[in-house]
Design a protein around this motif. Structure first.
Motif: not given
Length: 147
Positions: A8-9, A42
């Motif tokens: 993920c981000i 994300s």
């Protein structure tokens, strides 16, 4: 089935199984893949090494013949998340994909006030937040959606 390493981000790395690459792409485009640690949608595929067959017969107890196993929670964080999951699933009503509709109805006083959980697309989640409906992402797949 295919296993992807995802991230993920926030740089949390995890793995997940998908029916196919197309299935991953569809779920990703719909915002349905979230980080199990922070809930971020994300998420991207990370670099991973492919499994290469050597052509020789695999032993009978080969990992390829066994279904993937879900590990028991080990860290204090994982145990706390599991405890929270059990509490929410015991004390709340699962409304499935009707989550956004039902959350709005409860917020507007059109439906009985109660704790609910379910599934919503990323766009629906944004709309609920913009409307002031109090919601929070859950970092797991509901038990009724797992095999």
């Amino acid at each position: 089935m295919i296993r992807f390493t995802l991230g993920c981000i926030e740089n949390h790395e995890f793995e997940s199984w998908f029916k196919s690459n197309d299935a991953y792409n569809s779920l990703s485009e719909a915002g349905m893949i979230t980080c199990p640690v922070c809930g971020s949608s994300s998420v991207v595929k990370k670099m991973m090494a492919p499994r290469v067959s050597t052509g020789s017969a695999a032993p009978k107890d080969s990992v390829r013949e066994q279904p993937p196993k879900i590990a028991e929670p080990k860290s204090t964080f994982e145990k706390a998340i599991e405890k929270l999951k059990q509490k929410i699933e015991k004390e709340s009503e699962y409304v499935g994909t009707n989550f956004a509709k039902e959350a709005r109805a409860i917020h507007a006083g059109e439906s009985k006030e109660r704790s609910i959980f379910g599934e919503a697309r990323a766009a629906e989640t944004r709309e609920l937040i913009e409307e002031g409906v109090p919601i929070a992402p859950l970092p797991w797949i509901p038990t009724c959606k797992t095999n």
